[in-house]
Motif scaffolding. Structure first.
Motif, PDB file in Angstrom:
ATOM      1  N   GLY A 122       0.809  -1.217   0.000  1.00 48.15           N
ATOM      2  CA  GLY A 122       0.000   0.000   0.000  1.00 48.15           C
ATOM      3  C   GLY A 122       0.835   1.255   0.000  1.00 48.15           C
ATOM      4  O   GLY A 122       0.309   2.358  -0.119  1.00 48.15           O
ATOM      5  N   GLY A 123       2.149   1.097   0.164  1.00 50.79           N
ATOM      6  CA  GLY A 123       3.042   2.236   0.154  1.00 50.79           C
ATOM      7  C   GLY A 123       3.402   2.716   1.553  1.00 50.79           C
ATOM      8  O   GLY A 123       3.028   2.114   2.559  1.00 50.79           O
ATOM      9  N   GLU A 124       4.112   3.815   1.580  1.00 51.46           N
ATOM     10  CA  GLU A 124       4.577   4.427   2.823  1.00 51.46           C
ATOM     11  C   GLU A 124       3.544   5.425   3.335  1.00 51.46           C
ATOM     12  O   GLU A 124       2.726   5.930   2.575  1.00 51.46           O
ATOM     13  CB  GLU A 124       5.892   5.172   2.574  1.00 51.46           C
ATOM     14  CG  GLU A 124       7.025   4.300   2.071  1.00 51.46           C
ATOM     15  CD  GLU A 124       7.583   3.371   3.128  1.00 51.46           C
ATOM     16  OE1 GLU A 124       7.434   3.653   4.331  1.00 51.46           O
ATOM     17  OE2 GLU A 124       8.175   2.351   2.735  1.00 51.46           O
ATOM     18  N   GLY A 125       3.615   5.743   4.629  1.00 52.17           N
ATOM     19  CA  GLY A 125       2.799   6.805   5.203  1.00 52.17           C
ATOM     20  C   GLY A 125       1.320   6.473   5.338  1.00 52.17           C
ATOM     21  O   GLY A 125       0.490   7.365   5.459  1.00 52.17           O
ATOM     22  N   VAL A 126       0.982   5.187   5.346  1.00 51.05           N
ATOM     23  CA  VAL A 126      -0.419   4.767   5.431  1.00 51.05           C
ATOM     24  C   VAL A 126      -0.862   4.742   6.895  1.00 51.05           C
ATOM     25  O   VAL A 126      -0.194   4.174   7.746  1.00 51.05           O
ATOM     26  CB  VAL A 126      -0.606   3.366   4.797  1.00 51.05           C
ATOM     27  CG1 VAL A 126      -2.006   2.836   5.027  1.00 51.05           C
ATOM     28  CG2 VAL A 126      -0.273   3.417   3.316  1.00 51.05           C
ATOM     29  N   LYS A 127      -1.992   5.360   7.169  1.00 50.74           N
ATOM     30  CA  LYS A 127      -2.575   5.298   8.514  1.00 50.74           C
ATOM     31  C   LYS A 127      -3.929   4.592   8.510  1.00 50.74           C
ATOM     32  O   LYS A 127      -4.360   4.079   9.526  1.00 50.74           O
ATOM     33  CB  LYS A 127      -2.716   6.688   9.104  1.00 50.74           C
ATOM     34  CG  LYS A 127      -3.194   6.624  10.547  1.00 50.74           C
ATOM     35  CD  LYS A 127      -2.917   7.843  11.341  1.00 50.74           C
ATOM     36  CE  LYS A 127      -3.410   7.596  12.765  1.00 50.74           C
ATOM     37  NZ  LYS A 127      -3.513   8.769  13.532  1.00 50.74           N
ATOM     38  N   PHE A 128      -4.602   4.583   7.353  1.00 50.82           N
ATOM     39  CA  PHE A 128      -5.926   3.974   7.238  1.00 50.82           C
ATOM     40  C   PHE A 128      -5.974   3.092   5.996  1.00 50.82           C
ATOM     41  O   PHE A 128      -5.417   3.444   4.954  1.00 50.82           O
ATOM     42  CB  PHE A 128      -7.013   5.050   7.113  1.00 50.82           C
ATOM     43  CG  PHE A 128      -6.992   6.047   8.227  1.00 50.82           C
ATOM     44  CD1 PHE A 128      -7.535   5.741   9.465  1.00 50.82           C
ATOM     45  CD2 PHE A 128      -6.419   7.297   8.042  1.00 50.82           C
ATOM     46  CE1 PHE A 128      -7.501   6.660  10.497  1.00 50.82           C
ATOM     47  CE2 PHE A 128      -6.381   8.219   9.073  1.00 50.82           C
ATOM     48  CZ  PHE A 128      -6.921   7.905  10.306  1.00 50.82           C
ATOM     49  N   VAL A 129      -6.673   1.962   6.131  1.00 45.06           N
ATOM     50  CA  VAL A 129      -6.939   1.104   4.974  1.00 45.06           C
ATOM     51  C   VAL A 129      -8.407   0.710   5.043  1.00 45.06           C
ATOM     52  O   VAL A 129      -8.878   0.192   6.055  1.00 45.06           O
ATOM     53  CB  VAL A 129      -6.058  -0.161   4.970  1.00 45.06           C
ATOM     54  CG1 VAL A 129      -6.361  -0.999   3.729  1.00 45.06           C
ATOM     55  CG2 VAL A 129      -4.582   0.204   5.040  1.00 45.06           C
ATOM     56  N   LEU A 130      -9.127   0.986   3.974  1.00 48.41           N
ATOM     57  CA  LEU A 130     -10.530   0.607   3.871  1.00 48.41           C
ATOM     58  C   LEU A 130     -10.629  -0.600   2.954  1.00 48.41           C
ATOM     59  O   LEU A 130     -10.167  -0.559   1.806  1.00 48.41           O
ATOM     60  CB  LEU A 130     -11.352   1.766   3.295  1.00 48.41           C
ATOM     61  CG  LEU A 130     -12.822   1.474   3.005  1.00 48.41           C
ATOM     62  CD1 LEU A 130     -13.587   1.176   4.297  1.00 48.41           C
ATOM     63  CD2 LEU A 130     -13.453   2.626   2.241  1.00 48.41           C
ATOM     64  N   GLU A 131     -11.199  -1.697   3.470  1.00 50.64           N
ATOM     65  CA  GLU A 131     -11.470  -2.864   2.642  1.00 50.64           C
ATOM     66  C   GLU A 131     -12.961  -2.906   2.336  1.00 50.64           C
ATOM     67  O   GLU A 131     -13.784  -2.806   3.246  1.00 50.64           O
ATOM     68  CB  GLU A 131     -11.051  -4.156   3.356  1.00 50.64           C
ATOM     69  CG  GLU A 131      -9.567  -4.339   3.441  1.00 50.64           C
ATOM     70  CD  GLU A 131      -9.163  -5.683   4.013  1.00 50.64           C
ATOM     71  OE1 GLU A 131      -8.011  -6.074   3.775  1.00 50.64           O
ATOM     72  OE2 GLU A 131      -9.980  -6.354   4.693  1.00 50.64           O
ATOM     73  N   ILE A 132     -13.262  -3.029   1.048  1.00 57.17           N
ATOM     74  CA  ILE A 132     -14.645  -3.103   0.574  1.00 57.17           C
ATOM     75  C   ILE A 132     -14.730  -4.211  -0.473  1.00 57.17           C
ATOM     76  O   ILE A 132     -13.711  -4.755  -0.894  1.00 57.17           O
ATOM     77  CB  ILE A 132     -15.125  -1.753  -0.010  1.00 57.17           C
ATOM     78  CG1 ILE A 132     -14.168  -1.248  -1.087  1.00 57.17           C
ATOM     79  CG2 ILE A 132     -15.303  -0.722   1.099  1.00 57.17           C
ATOM     80  CD1 ILE A 132     -14.571   0.056  -1.764  1.00 57.17           C
ATOM     81  N   ASN A 133     -15.927  -4.547  -0.882  1.00 53.78           N
ATOM     82  CA  ASN A 133     -16.121  -5.597  -1.887  1.00 53.78           C
ATOM     83  C   ASN A 133     -15.327  -5.297  -3.151  1.00 53.78           C
ATOM     84  O   ASN A 133     -15.243  -4.137  -3.591  1.00 53.78           O
ATOM     85  CB  ASN A 133     -17.604  -5.720  -2.241  1.00 53.78           C
ATOM     86  CG  ASN A 133     -18.367  -6.507  -1.210  1.00 53.78           C
ATOM     87  OD1 ASN A 133     -18.093  -7.676  -0.975  1.00 53.78           O
ATOM     88  ND2 ASN A 133     -19.336  -5.867  -0.572  1.00 53.78           N
ATOM     89  N   GLY A 134     -14.769  -6.359  -3.725  1.00 54.31           N
ATOM     90  CA  GLY A 134     -13.997  -6.231  -4.956  1.00 54.31           C
ATOM     91  C   GLY A 134     -14.796  -5.579  -6.075  1.00 54.31           C
ATOM     92  O   GLY A 134     -15.937  -5.936  -6.314  1.00 54.31           O
ATOM     93  N   GLY A 135     -14.179  -4.614  -6.733  1.00 55.63           N
ATOM     94  CA  GLY A 135     -14.803  -3.896  -7.844  1.00 55.63           C
ATOM     95  C   GLY A 135     -15.574  -2.658  -7.429  1.00 55.63           C
ATOM     96  O   GLY A 135     -15.930  -1.831  -8.266  1.00 55.63           O
ATOM     97  N   LEU A 136     -15.828  -2.510  -6.140  1.00 52.40           N
ATOM     98  CA  LEU A 136     -16.643  -1.390  -5.667  1.00 52.40           C
ATOM     99  C   LEU A 136     -15.902  -0.060  -5.722  1.00 52.40           C
ATOM    100  O   LEU A 136     -16.509   0.977  -5.994  1.00 52.40           O
ATOM    101  CB  LEU A 136     -17.152  -1.669  -4.253  1.00 52.40           C
ATOM    102  CG  LEU A 136     -18.171  -0.704  -3.669  1.00 52.40           C
ATOM    103  CD1 LEU A 136     -19.358  -0.493  -4.598  1.00 52.40           C
ATOM    104  CD2 LEU A 136     -18.650  -1.212  -2.311  1.00 52.40           C
ATOM    105  N   ALA A 137     -14.595  -0.067  -5.486  1.00 47.96           N
ATOM    106  CA  ALA A 137     -13.841   1.198  -5.532  1.00 47.96           C
ATOM    107  C   ALA A 137     -13.984   1.851  -6.915  1.00 47.96           C
ATOM    108  O   ALA A 137     -14.266   3.048  -7.012  1.00 47.96           O
ATOM    109  CB  ALA A 137     -12.374   0.970  -5.191  1.00 47.96           C
ATOM    110  N   ARG A 138     -13.840   1.070  -7.964  1.00 44.72           N
ATOM    111  CA  ARG A 138     -13.953   1.619  -9.323  1.00 44.72           C
ATOM    112  C   ARG A 138     -15.369   2.138  -9.573  1.00 44.72           C
ATOM    113  O   ARG A 138     -15.545   3.248 -10.086  1.00 44.72           O
ATOM    114  CB  ARG A 138     -13.595   0.561 -10.357  1.00 44.72           C
ATOM    115  CG  ARG A 138     -13.687   1.071 -11.793  1.00 44.72           C
ATOM    116  CD  ARG A 138     -13.293   0.002 -12.788  1.00 44.72           C
ATOM    117  NE  ARG A 138     -11.933  -0.443 -12.588  1.00 44.72           N
ATOM    118  CZ  ARG A 138     -10.875   0.023 -13.254  1.00 44.72           C
ATOM    119  NH1 ARG A 138     -11.058   0.955 -14.159  1.00 44.72           N
ATOM    120  NH2 ARG A 138      -9.672  -0.440 -13.026  1.00 44.72           N
TER     121      ARG A 138
END
Length: 121
Positions: A81-97
């Motif tokens: 996810g890279g550097e400097g990450v404080k939050f990660v949101l997991e949602i159903n696959g394909g939903l972000a797009r």
């Protein structure tokens, strides 16, 4: 575009390690928000995860820095996810797009707090 999710919080090391493992489904408007104490290099995998997920990585202000789409259930390949990450949101696959969530989008939640670019409603 604005999209709302009902999220479970993963704020402890145990909750973050368990994540969405062993779940057979996730409601379309649901997700899990991983919250770290300090920004860090974030890396996820899909061990024991039964559903495809999108992972939305964000900095301390809730600014989306990276989106990984359709992580494969059960895959042990690290997902950076890279550097400097404080939050990660997991949602159903394909939903972000479909929701238009891309780097530069803004996450809002009360746990993002004082560092947010704008307050939660």
């Amino acid at each position: 575009m604005r999209q709302s999710f009902i999220v479970e919080l993963a704020e402890t090391p145990e909750a973050r390690a368990r994540g969405l493992m062993h779940r057979e489904s996730l409601a379309p408007d649901a997700g899990m928000l991983f919250v770290y104490e300090t920004p860090r290099r974030a890396e996820f995998w899909m061990k024991d995860t039964l559903i495809a997920l999108d992972m939305v990585f964000a900095d301390p202000a809730g600014l989306v820095t990276h989106v990984h789409e359709n992580a494969v259930p059960g895959d042990l390949t690290p997902i950076p996810g890279g550097e400097g990450v404080k939050f990660v949101l997991e949602i159903n696959g394909g939903l972000a797009r479909r929701a238009g969530i891309v780097p530069g989008s803004q996450l809002r939640h009360p746990v993002i707090g004082k560092d947010a670019l704008w307050p939660c409603e």
